[in-house]
Design an enzyme around this catalytic site. Structure first.
Site, short mmCIF file in Angstrom:
data_model
loop_
_atom_site.label_atom_id
_atom_site.label_comp_id
_atom_site.label_asym_id
_atom_site.label_seq_id
_atom_site.Cartn_x
_atom_site.Cartn_y
_atom_site.Cartn_z
N SER A 6 0.81 -1.22 0.00
CA SER A 6 0.00 0.00 0.00
C SER A 6 0.84 1.26 0.00
O SER A 6 0.42 2.29 -0.55
CB SER A 6 -0.93 0.00 1.22
OG SER A 6 -1.82 -1.09 1.18
N HIS A 15 0.20 3.47 4.64
CA HIS A 15 -0.64 4.16 3.67
C HIS A 15 -0.35 5.66 3.69
O HIS A 15 -0.19 6.31 2.64
CB HIS A 15 -2.11 3.93 3.96
CG HIS A 15 -2.54 2.50 3.91
ND1 HIS A 15 -2.15 1.57 4.86
CD2 HIS A 15 -3.34 1.83 3.03
CE1 HIS A 15 -2.69 0.40 4.57
NE2 HIS A 15 -3.41 0.53 3.47
#
Length: 435
Positions: free
Chosen positions: A309, A374
């Site tokens: 991610s 993230h």
């Protein structure tokens, strides 16, 4: 495309490929020569032998002229060796021999001639353009010029093959300026193909399938007791093993985690790599991956990290930010709807990661993987990533913001390294046991 820029004298450069093949090469008078040498200063007035070779260079053919002889020629266009040629002479050459160039390249050269208010053209700008190494000053000259490109837009061209329509689609998906879209359309050769994103995706899927067979679980693999024993994922107790700050991208929490990452990095990463090249896109991706794992080691010190991610969010956030910053210039279809869908997918994936992080662990006292990767990827995307995407075929070293954001990134990496060395012992944290 930044990783495969040809040298100005390369015979196979797509930027100097001919739009039509001539049956014979006509020997020109010296005053009609369109110089193509790659020296730093204007080296004009080839003799007739050099003139033929110059014409061959415009057609992408082998050039064998003797540079020593060329250097001995009188410098007709620039007798004072200033590095400039008058716009009148430059325009005259283009009008006489422009048919040998790709039509979109000719538009750019004419725009360059019309944009210069000083009545002269820098030879190096011309060389850079013909070799796909356009400088920032050249870009500004084009954007601030008075000439409007009068030819029809690339989107209006008909009779294109399937591959040509695909290249045109990619150009409109990623580039905000029509002049850049035409440039990319003429220059792209699919050699090399977008190998980086495809390779990364294949390796990630292969590792996931292998772990699925070994653990006999494909959904929420992270809840399996043996999951953390893998040598690829990042674990706070094993942070001294430096490879884990990168290899954690090959481990995913489950098929739902892998699926969203693969879809996003293929739909966004492959077109970006086709336009900007593997070197630049891989830099953004890897920088996001490293920033993600380091962000976890600083802000969520007891949690492991898995998944790609960080790299995916770096690419997607850079692309979305570039669209927003160039909203009027981006001509991709349904851009508002597609941005909304991308944001929903990213939000869903981020929400899943947050839920999993605070869900009761299947192997206490070690928590589930962190979601901070993230955010680290997003920060890389909206800084370094945006600078790269906004400067198609430009030299990044000419961009002040590039050096500012790169310095910030390097400072963060150094800070995180020292944090990992000293902070864990100074804070006296109670880390989960090693797997």
């Amino acid at each position: 495309m930044g990783d495969r820029l040809p040298e100005p004298h390369a015979s196979s450069s797509p930027a100097v490929a001919a739009s039509s093949e001539a049956e014979e090469i006509e020997v020109l008078d010296s005053e009609d020569v369109l110089p193509m040498a790659a020296e730093d200063h204007w080296k004009a007035l080839f003799d007739q032998r050099a003139s033929c070779s110059c014409r061959q260079a415009l057609k992408g053919e082998e050039s064998s002229w003797d540079e020593a002889q060329v250097r001995k020629q009188a410098e007709m266009f620039d007798p004072d060796n200033t590095g400039y040629i008058s716009t009148e002479k430059f325009r005259s050459l283009l009008q006489r021999h422009g048919s040998e160039l790709d039509p979109h390249k000719l538009e750019v050269l004419l725009a360059l001639a019309d944009s210069n208010s000083e009545g002269r053209i820098c030879y190096q700008d011309f060389v850079n353009l013909m070799s796909n190494k356009r400088s920032n000053s050249f870009r500004q000259a084009i954007l601030q010029g008075n000439r409007r490109l009068c030819s029809k837009a690339l989107l209006e061209e008909t009779g294109l093959s399937l591959s040509q329509r695909l290249i045109r689609h990619v150009a409109y998906e990623t580039l905000p300026r029509e002049i850049d879209r035409k440039w990319y359309y003429d220059s792209y050769t699919c050699c090399p193909p977008p190998w980086f994103m495809i390779t990364i995706t294949i390796v990630e899927v292969a590792f996931f399938l292998y772990n699925g067979v070994v653990l006999d679980r494909f959904v929420l693999q992270v809840t399996h007791p043996l999951y953390l024993k893998n040598a690829l994922l990042y674990h706070p107790q094993l942070r001294a093993q430096a490879w884990r700050y990168l290899t954690y991208i090959f481990m995913h929490a489950g098929i739902e985690h892998l699926g969203l990452n693969v879809i996003l990095q293929l739909l966004v990463g492959v077109p970006l790599e086709m336009v900007h090249g593997a070197a630049r896109i891989s830099f953004v991706y890897v920088a996001g991956v490293v920033a993600g794992s380091l962000a976890v080691s600083v802000a969520d010190m007891t949690a492991p990290v898995v998944g790609s991610s960080g790299g995916v969010y770096a690419l997607v956030s850079a692309h979305l930010a570039n669209i927003v910053m160039n909203w009027s210039g981006m001509k991709c279809q349904f851009k508002l709807l597609r941005m909304a869908v991308a944001l929903i997918c990213m939000s869903f994936e981020f929400g899943r990661a947050v839920w999993l992080r605070f869900h009761p662990s299947a192997y206490p006292p070690c928590p589930h993987p962190s979601f901070m990767a993230h955010l680290g990827g997003v920060m890389v995307g909206v800084t370094l990533g945006v600078i790269i995407l906004r400067n198609y075929e430009q030299r990044l070293q000419d961009q002040t913001l590039w050096w500012i954001f790169l310095s910030i990134y390097v400072i963060f990496v150094l800070f995180a390294i020292f944090w990992n060395i000293f902070a864990y012992s100074l804070l006296d944290l109670k880390l989960p046991p090693p797997p």
